[in-house]
Structure formats: structure tokens, C-alpha cells
Design a protein around this motif. Structure first.
Motif, PDB file in Angstrom:
ATOM      1  N   LYS A  18      -1.768 -49.888 -37.061  1.00  0.00           N
ATOM      2  CA  LYS A  18      -2.677 -49.836 -38.213  1.00  0.00           C
ATOM      3  C   LYS A  18      -3.630 -51.043 -38.196  1.00  0.00           C
ATOM      4  O   LYS A  18      -4.834 -50.907 -38.409  1.00  0.00           O
ATOM      5  N   VAL A  19      -3.056 -52.233 -37.941  1.00  0.00           N
ATOM      6  CA  VAL A  19      -3.871 -53.455 -37.966  1.00  0.00           C
ATOM      7  C   VAL A  19      -4.891 -53.436 -36.822  1.00  0.00           C
ATOM      8  O   VAL A  19      -6.069 -53.766 -37.012  1.00  0.00           O
ATOM      9  N   PHE A  22      -7.665 -51.068 -37.589  1.00  0.00           N
ATOM     10  CA  PHE A  22      -8.557 -51.644 -38.592  1.00  0.00           C
ATOM     11  C   PHE A  22      -9.487 -52.682 -37.954  1.00  0.00           C
ATOM     12  O   PHE A  22     -10.706 -52.628 -38.120  1.00  0.00           O
ATOM     13  N   ALA A 327      -0.848 -60.896 -40.747  1.00  0.00           N
ATOM     14  CA  ALA A 327      -1.241 -59.704 -41.506  1.00  0.00           C
ATOM     15  C   ALA A 327       0.035 -59.177 -42.137  1.00  0.00           C
ATOM     16  O   ALA A 327       0.992 -58.865 -41.430  1.00  0.00           O
ATOM     17  N   THR A 329       1.975 -56.308 -43.902  1.00  0.00           N
ATOM     18  CA  THR A 329       1.844 -54.863 -44.056  1.00  0.00           C
ATOM     19  C   THR A 329       2.936 -54.316 -44.984  1.00  0.00           C
ATOM     20  O   THR A 329       3.943 -54.989 -45.226  1.00  0.00           O
ATOM     21  N   ILE A 410      -4.635 -60.921 -43.638  1.00  0.00           N
ATOM     22  CA  ILE A 410      -4.818 -59.513 -44.012  1.00  0.00           C
ATOM     23  C   ILE A 410      -3.624 -59.084 -44.867  1.00  0.00           C
ATOM     24  O   ILE A 410      -2.493 -59.483 -44.598  1.00  0.00           O
ATOM     25  N   SER A 412      -1.988 -55.406 -46.236  1.00  0.00           N
ATOM     26  CA  SER A 412      -2.095 -53.957 -46.134  1.00  0.00           C
ATOM     27  C   SER A 412      -1.182 -53.313 -47.175  1.00  0.00           C
ATOM     28  O   SER A 412      -0.018 -53.677 -47.308  1.00  0.00           O
ATOM     29  N   ARG A 417      -7.105 -46.850 -43.490  1.00  0.00           N
ATOM     30  CA  ARG A 417      -8.028 -47.956 -43.182  1.00  0.00           C
ATOM     31  C   ARG A 417      -8.483 -48.676 -44.443  1.00  0.00           C
ATOM     32  O   ARG A 417      -8.635 -49.893 -44.471  1.00  0.00           O
ATOM     33  N   THR A 420      -6.625 -51.879 -46.978  1.00  0.00           N
ATOM     34  CA  THR A 420      -6.519 -53.131 -46.232  1.00  0.00           C
ATOM     35  C   THR A 420      -7.397 -54.185 -46.902  1.00  0.00           C
ATOM     36  O   THR A 420      -8.567 -53.916 -47.193  1.00  0.00           O
TER      37      THR A 420
END
Ligand code: GDP
Ligand code: IMO
Ligand code: MG
Length: 427
Positions: A18-19, A22, A327, A329, A410, A412, A417, A420
Motif C-alpha cells: 500500500k505504501v 502510494f 509509515a 499503517t 505517513i 494510513s 490511496r 493516507t
């Protein structure tokens, strides 16, 4: 930053796919540098869900060059299927380049992986049985078949024959199984080789040119720091180097060309397969995490073990990978937890330790020391700005920064997308 390495900071499945997807909006090149089809990276675009195993998670962008670096082990049948699935869904794969130095996973690797797990019984690792370990074993043993060898009819024939001689002896004598047929394997794999040929390149040249041209490059780690062959919970690890250092050896790019490293951290912890997991929850809270987070393996479908966020693990990942940021998530999965815990240290023989130990004997005796915080008890999956997050969610994130000694770049709050938030631009 022009070149950014993205690594898993826990035991894999942190949401790297996912990251990467993105961040790939702004990238020119995405490079996988280790692992194989043991990885399962999920990318959600609108209502479409893609599960990628070998192909970099940048493939969904038309103009992004996707490179499978030399550190990756390739099962030809699997990558060809993955290419076909993507093509069938209208995704162009002409921008895919596969290193001529990758090692090839052969049928005896997957067979041996399975048989060896069976033989180990209770002490099995819980591998994905995709032949990853046996393929890397052959690579270090110096008998492996590289893509460049695979492309050459004569060399392939010679290497396959030499390998089958010993592998078949082991299969028959040790495991009491049927041997693998040379002719049938040779014919099938020659066919795969020709199908793969258009994608094969010296990717070190491709990457070196991209760097010279100032292109933005993302290095996509598979697995995670705690599954690294050197730094993970050995022997319950994979056979490659998911850590940031692996990006150099696994792609042929020198360390001076890497501008930054970001770690992907799930807001709690999960692990598939066997091995120590200090913050594991075997009660209904763990079940709740699994159900809410849909924690089932992307590759094998196995239920993932779940537990609280372990800051000892994340701090270790910060150090080993030289993380510039993380990040976070799946913060949304904690929406309905009244109390949330963070493990800030381990109690071991009456003392508190904060550095992740090498010895599994020590780790097994470690008891997590928790800090408890109030949950936020509201749906955050639609929130798009950090300021709009509930106070308790922001407090949780701030505490993660403090106890892990790293900034969050980041956040999430869903697989899409749009779910985020960028706190600091990375690429
Ligand atoms: P990877 O191997 O690190 O790429 O992670 P996986 O794809 O195996 O597992 C992560 C799962 O969580 C996938 O199904 C993602 O779509 C999903 N996911 C990623 N980020 C988020 C998030 O912030 N919230 C939720 N609810 N799901 C997420
Ligand atoms: P992604 O990239 C989670 C685990 C296996 C097993 C151990 C060794 O999706 O995060 P292997 O087949 O590699 O020899 O298995 O490593 N494992 C993963 N766990 N995510 C992964 O990949 C994994 N790849 C391997 O479950 O415990
Ligand atoms: Mg995964």
C-alpha cells in the motif's frame, strides 16, 4: 529525496504494498531487491485489489519502470502467471525488467522446502513452502541457476542435469520420494525461459542510468526486519535480507546512491509462521485484531498471529535500517479498542531491557512491559488530515514517535490511496 528504500519494520505484512503504491505516484522506478513469491503485497486501487508476489508494487502506474533486482529469487511459472493476471486485468507489464543475475526457483526447491518442513515436525519454521530457502541455499552453495544461465539452452541443460543428480539422490534416499524427471522439467522450463526473455536485462545498468538521470527510485522491501536472515529471530526467519542494506546488494546500487530509508510499521504487530512474538495476544483481543484487520496471509491464507505494538522491535528496526521516518499503517483497525497498549521494554531476569536480544532463549523469557493508553473509539477511516484525527489517536502516534525514537512520515487509515496522510514528504 530521489532514492528511497521502503522496508518492513516488523515481521512482514506491514502494508508495504500500500505504501509503495502510494509513494509510486511520484516515482519513476520501483525496485524489488530480495525475497521471492513468499511475499504478498496487496494494493487497492478504487474497488480493485491486486495481490503482487514478485512484481514490484509500482506496476499499476503506466509509466513506472519496475525492476526485479538480482537479490530476488524467481519462480518462472509464478512470475509468468502474475504477468498474465495483470495483463488480463488491463495492466501493461512492458515496463518490467528482470535482472539476469536473479536465481531461479526450480521445482526441487519447492519440493525440498515442503519435505524439510514436514521432517522438522514440531520445530518447523512455518515457511511459505515456495522453495525460497532451498533456492538461496543453492545460491550460497554456488550451484544455483541464474536467469542468465537459464536463458542459455546449453548451460541450463548442464546445470539442471548436475543439480538433479544430487537433488534426486536426496529425494530418494533421504525423503523416500520419487525423483524429478529431467526431460519433462527441461522442456517445461525451456518454454518458460523463452517467455521470460523479453523482460530480462542487466538491471544494474538500467538503475545506474536512472540514478544518473536524477530519476526518483523506490526500493521495495519484502518480508520485514525481524525476518531478516542476520537480524531477525533466527532461525525463524526468511533466507534473504529485507533490511535496508539488502537494497544495495540486491539491486547493485551503491550505498552512496541511497538518499533515505522509511520503515513501514503496523499500528499493532502480526506474524505468520512460527517463532517468538513477545506481545502476542492469544485471547479475544488478538482475535478482534485478526478479524478487524483481516489478518490472513496474502500468500498462504494462514491466520496471522496478532498482538500489541512492540516498540522494542520498532526501535531495533530504526537502528538496523537507519530509518529516517516511519509509515504507520492500519491505525483504523484500533478504532474499537477501549484501551491500547505499547510494549516499551522487556522484563528479563528482574531487569528491564530495551534492546532486542539475539538469543531466542533470552527472548522466550522476556515479558513485555506495557504502557496503556485510552483508545479513541470512533471510525477514523475517512479522515484525511492529521489535525482531524481524534486526540487519543494523535496521542498514540506521538507516543510511538517518542518510544521508538523516530518521526512518523505517513499515517494510513485504510487500504485505499486516499486513506493516507503525509506528515513529511519523502520523495
Ligand atoms: P505487505 O506484505 O507489507 O505489502 O502487506 P500485506 O498486503 O500482506 O497486508 C497488509 C493488508 O492490510 C493488505 O490487505 C492491505 O490492503 C491492508 N492495508 C494496508 N494499509 C491499511 C490501512 O491503513 N488500513 C487498513 N484497514 N488496511 C490496510
Ligand atoms: P511480505 O513481503 C510475512 C515468513 C514465513 C515464515 C518465514 C520463512 O508479504 O511481508 P520463507 O517461505 O520465506 O522461507 O518463510 O518467513 N514470511 C513472511 N511473513 N510476510 C511475508 O512477506 C513473508 N515472507 C515470508 O511465514 O515464518
Ligand atoms: Mg504480505
Amino acid at each position: 529525496m530521489s532514492t528511497l528504500v521502503v522496508v518492513g519494520a516488523q515481521w512482514g505484512d506491514e502494508g508495504k504494498g500500500k505504501v509503495i503504491d502510494f509513494l509510486a505516484q511520484k516515482a519513476d522506478v520501483v525496485v524489488r531487491y530480495q525475497g521471492g513469491n513468499n511475499a504478498g503485497h496487496t494494493v487497492k486501487v478504487g474497488e480493485e485489489v491486486y495481490k503482487l508476489h514478485l512484481i514490484p508494487s509500482g506496476i499499476l502506474y503506466e509509466n513506472t519502470l519496475c525492476v526485479v533486482g538480482n537479490g530476488v529469487v524467481i519462480d518462472p511459472e509464478v512470475i509468468l502467471q502474475e504477468i498474465k493476471h495483470l495483463n488480463d486485468r488491463g495492466i501493461d507489464t512492458s515496463n518490467l525488467k528482470i535482472s539476469d543475475r536473479c536465481h531461479v526457483i526450480m521445482p526441487y526447491h519447492s519440493t525440498m522446502d515442503e519435505l524439510e518442513e514436514e521432517r522438522k515436525g514440531r520445530s518447523q519454521i512455518g515457511t511459505t513452502k515456495r522453495g525460497i530457502g532451498p533456492c538461496y541455499m543453492d545460491k550460497t552453495e554456488r550451484v544455483g541457476i541464474r536467469i542468465c544461465d537459464f536463458m542459455d539452452e546449453d548451460i541450463f541443460k548442464e546445470k539442471l542435469a548436475a543439480n538433479l543428480e544430487i537433488k534426486n539422490a536426496v529425494l530418494q534416499k533421504i525423503y523416500k520420494k520419487e525423483p524429478i524427471d529431467f526431460e519433462r522439467t527441461y522442456k517445461a522450463y525451456r518454454h518458460y525461459a523463452e517467455e521470460l526473455r523479453p523482460y530480462v536485462a542487466d538491471t544494474t545498468v538500467v538503475l545506474s542510468n536512472a540514478i544518473k538521470e536524477g530519476r526518483k527510485i523506490l526500493f521495495e522491501g519484502a518480508q520485514g526486519t525481524l525476518l531478516d536472515n542476520d537480524f531477525g529471530t533466527y532461525p525463524y526467519v526468511t533466507s534473504s535480507h529485507p533490511v535496508s542494506g539488502g537494497a544495495c546488494t540486491g539491486s547493485g546500487v551503491g550505498p552512496t546512491c541511497i538518499d533515505g530509508v522509511v520503515g513501514v510499521v503496523k499500528a499493532y504487530t502480526t506474524r505468520v509462521g512460527k517463532g517468538p512474538f513477545p506481545t502476542e495476544l492469544t485471547d479475544e483481543l488478538g482475535d478482534m485484531m485478526r478479524e478487524r484487520g483481516y489478518e490472513f496471509g496474502t500468500t498462504t491464507g494462514r491466520p496471522r498471529r496478532c498482538g500489541w505494538l512492540d516498540a522494542v522491535v520498532v526501535r531495533y528496526a530504526v537502528r538496523i535500517n537507519g530509518l529516517d521516518g516511519i509509515a504507520i499503517t492500519k491505525l483504523d483497525i484500533l478504532d474499537s479498542f477501549e484501551k491500547i497498549k505499547i510494549c516499551v521494554g522487556y522484563e528479563y531476569e528482574g531487569k528491564v531491557i530495551t534492546d532486542f536480544p539475539a538469543s531466542l532463549k533470552v527472548l522466550e523469557k522476556c515479558k513485555p512491559v506495557y504502557e496503556e493508553m485510552d483508545g479513541w473509539m470512533e471510525d477514523i477511516s475517512g479522515i484525511t488530515s492529521y489535525q482531524d484525527l481524534p486526540d487519543n489517536a494523535r496521542k498514540y502516534l506521538q507516543r510511538i514517535e517518542e518510544v521508538c525514537g523516530v518521526y512518523i512520515s505517513i499515517v494510513s487509515v485504510g487500504p485505499g490511496r486516499k486513506q493516507t496522510m503525509i506528515l513529511k514528504d519523502l520523495i
